[in-house]
Motif scaffolding. Structure first.
Motif, PDB file in Angstrom:
ATOM      1  N   GLN A  76      -0.837   1.186   2.269  1.00 15.32           N
ATOM      2  CA  GLN A  76      -1.447   2.497   2.477  1.00 15.32           C
ATOM      3  C   GLN A  76      -0.153   3.584   2.485  1.00 15.32           C
ATOM      4  O   GLN A  76       0.875   3.139   2.943  1.00 15.32           O
ATOM      5  CB  GLN A  76      -2.168   2.686   3.791  1.00 15.32           C
ATOM      6  CG  GLN A  76      -3.558   1.866   3.663  1.00 15.32           C
ATOM      7  CD  GLN A  76      -4.595   2.329   2.865  1.00 15.32           C
ATOM      8  OE1 GLN A  76      -4.936   3.430   3.050  1.00 15.32           O
ATOM      9  NE2 GLN A  76      -4.737   1.743   1.727  1.00 15.32           N
ATOM     10  N   LEU A  85      -9.581   2.961   9.551  1.00 12.41           N
ATOM     11  CA  LEU A  85      -9.606   4.235   9.792  1.00 12.41           C
ATOM     12  C   LEU A  85      -7.974   4.666   9.451  1.00 12.41           C
ATOM     13  O   LEU A  85      -7.049   4.328  10.236  1.00 12.41           O
ATOM     14  CB  LEU A  85      -9.837   4.881  11.193  1.00 12.41           C
ATOM     15  CG  LEU A  85     -10.158   6.189  11.413  1.00 12.41           C
ATOM     16  CD1 LEU A  85     -11.093   6.920  10.713  1.00 12.41           C
ATOM     17  CD2 LEU A  85     -10.333   6.196  12.973  1.00 12.41           C
ATOM     18  N   SER A  86      -7.760   5.776   8.730  1.00 15.60           N
ATOM     19  CA  SER A  86      -6.515   6.209   8.456  1.00 15.60           C
ATOM     20  C   SER A  86      -5.427   5.220   8.255  1.00 15.60           C
ATOM     21  O   SER A  86      -4.328   5.317   8.680  1.00 15.60           O
ATOM     22  CB  SER A  86      -6.264   7.260   9.754  1.00 15.60           C
ATOM     23  OG  SER A  86      -6.919   8.286  10.160  1.00 15.60           O
ATOM     24  N   GLY A  87      -6.028   4.337   7.319  1.00 12.44           N
ATOM     25  CA  GLY A  87      -4.866   3.298   7.009  1.00 12.44           C
ATOM     26  C   GLY A  87      -4.563   2.169   7.877  1.00 12.44           C
ATOM     27  O   GLY A  87      -3.503   1.479   7.938  1.00 12.44           O
ATOM     28  N   LYS A  88      -5.439   2.186   9.019  1.00 13.25           N
ATOM     29  CA  LYS A  88      -5.332   1.221   9.912  1.00 13.25           C
ATOM     30  C   LYS A  88      -6.495   0.180   9.935  1.00 13.25           C
ATOM     31  O   LYS A  88      -7.644   0.837   9.739  1.00 13.25           O
ATOM     32  CB  LYS A  88      -5.138   1.521  11.423  1.00 13.25           C
ATOM     33  CG  LYS A  88      -3.613   2.288  11.590  1.00 13.25           C
ATOM     34  CD  LYS A  88      -3.366   2.631  12.865  1.00 13.25           C
ATOM     35  CE  LYS A  88      -2.898   1.553  13.667  1.00 13.25           C
ATOM     36  NZ  LYS A  88      -2.649   1.809  14.983  1.00 13.25           N
ATOM     37  N   LYS A 100       2.208   6.357   4.103  1.00 15.62           N
ATOM     38  CA  LYS A 100       2.473   6.482   5.386  1.00 15.62           C
ATOM     39  C   LYS A 100       2.216   7.502   6.206  1.00 15.62           C
ATOM     40  O   LYS A 100       1.947   8.515   5.482  1.00 15.62           O
ATOM     41  CB  LYS A 100       4.206   6.245   5.222  1.00 15.62           C
ATOM     42  CG  LYS A 100       4.704   4.888   4.833  1.00 15.62           C
ATOM     43  CD  LYS A 100       6.217   4.892   4.794  1.00 15.62           C
ATOM     44  CE  LYS A 100       6.773   3.386   4.390  1.00 15.62           C
ATOM     45  NZ  LYS A 100       6.368   2.734   3.507  1.00 15.62           N
ATOM     46  N   SER A 105      -4.949  -4.314  16.384  1.00 17.94           N
ATOM     47  CA  SER A 105      -4.727  -3.157  15.465  1.00 17.94           C
ATOM     48  C   SER A 105      -3.572  -3.208  14.619  1.00 17.94           C
ATOM     49  O   SER A 105      -2.622  -4.234  15.184  1.00 17.94           O
ATOM     50  CB  SER A 105      -4.674  -1.907  16.075  1.00 17.94           C
ATOM     51  OG  SER A 105      -3.501  -1.455  16.704  1.00 17.94           O
ATOM     52  N   LYS A 157      -3.621   3.963  -4.141  1.00 15.84           N
ATOM     53  CA  LYS A 157      -3.612   3.994  -2.757  1.00 15.84           C
ATOM     54  C   LYS A 157      -4.925   3.167  -2.092  1.00 15.84           C
ATOM     55  O   LYS A 157      -5.079   2.975  -0.799  1.00 15.84           O
ATOM     56  CB  LYS A 157      -3.801   5.179  -2.179  1.00 15.84           C
ATOM     57  CG  LYS A 157      -2.626   6.144  -2.662  1.00 15.84           C
ATOM     58  CD  LYS A 157      -2.453   7.615  -1.917  1.00 15.84           C
ATOM     59  CE  LYS A 157      -1.321   8.275  -2.545  1.00 15.84           C
ATOM     60  NZ  LYS A 157      -1.435   9.836  -2.196  1.00 15.84           N
ATOM     61  N   ARG A 158      -5.896   2.796  -2.679  1.00 16.12           N
ATOM     62  CA  ARG A 158      -7.102   2.205  -2.419  1.00 16.12           C
ATOM     63  C   ARG A 158      -6.986   0.608  -2.073  1.00 16.12           C
ATOM     64  O   ARG A 158      -6.237   0.013  -2.774  1.00 16.12           O
ATOM     65  CB  ARG A 158      -8.449   2.455  -3.566  1.00 16.12           C
ATOM     66  CG  ARG A 158      -9.691   2.090  -2.898  1.00 16.12           C
ATOM     67  CD  ARG A 158     -10.612   2.810  -4.026  1.00 16.12           C
ATOM     68  NE  ARG A 158     -11.202   1.313  -4.602  1.00 16.12           N
ATOM     69  CZ  ARG A 158     -12.185   0.994  -5.506  1.00 16.12           C
ATOM     70  NH1 ARG A 158     -12.454   2.269  -5.911  1.00 16.12           N
ATOM     71  NH2 ARG A 158     -12.769  -0.096  -5.640  1.00 16.12           N
ATOM     72  N   LYS A 213      -1.629  -1.780  10.642  1.00 14.21           N
ATOM     73  CA  LYS A 213      -1.384  -0.947   9.651  1.00 14.21           C
ATOM     74  C   LYS A 213      -1.767  -1.567   8.399  1.00 14.21           C
ATOM     75  O   LYS A 213      -1.323  -2.825   8.170  1.00 14.21           O
ATOM     76  CB  LYS A 213       0.026  -0.042   9.324  1.00 14.21           C
ATOM     77  CG  LYS A 213       0.143   0.809   8.486  1.00 14.21           C
ATOM     78  CD  LYS A 213       1.579   1.550   8.446  1.00 14.21           C
ATOM     79  CE  LYS A 213       1.721   2.361   7.096  1.00 14.21           C
ATOM     80  NZ  LYS A 213       1.136   2.125   5.893  1.00 14.21           N
TER      81      LYS A 213
END
Length: 126
Positions: A124, A65-68, A126, A118, A38-39, A120
């Motif tokens: 990452q 932040l948080s996959g974004k 979902k 921004s 996931k990294r 995604k």
């Protein structure tokens, strides 16, 4: 005979302890491999991003932040901003980001455009 049974009992106890240890190691290894999968590989991300950014665009700030990812920056012209958005939305850009949004866009008295974009991060959860 009794000594053979005692030896067998101690061997079984030893094997049970080893099995428990192997189960714990397997579970920890599995969790580590999930995290690694996931990294984001940031060196690869920034190399691809560098090939997508038009010459008249530069970033003041890039936050994750948080996959974004949130990109704040400036551009010489509106065409430079449009080109950035277009390239990030292209098939090449889709390798690193998706769900692109222009959160802010303005220009100053000198005609320099400021933007916040921004997106995604691809790969990452979902």
């Amino acid at each position: 005979m009794v000594s053979q049974i005692d030896d067998a009992i101690s061997t079984i106890a030893s094997l049970k302890a080893q099995e428990e240890l192997l189960v714990v190691v397997r579970d920890k290894t599995s969790a580590s491999l999930d995290l690694l999968a996931k990294r984001i590989e940031f060196a690869n991300f920034f190399n691809k991003l560098a090939n997508l950014v038009p010459q008249g665009v530069f970033f003041n700030d890039v936050r994750f932040l948080s996959g974004k990812a949130v990109f704040s920056g400036k551009a010489r012209t509106s065409t430079d901003v449009a080109t950035l958005v277009s390239t990030l939305s292209s098939a090449r850009g889709a390798e690193i980001v998706s769900d692109l949004a222009v959160d802010a866009l303005s220009s100053d008295e000198a005609g320099i455009f400021s933007f916040v974009i921004s997106a995604k991060l691809v790969g990452q959860p979902k």
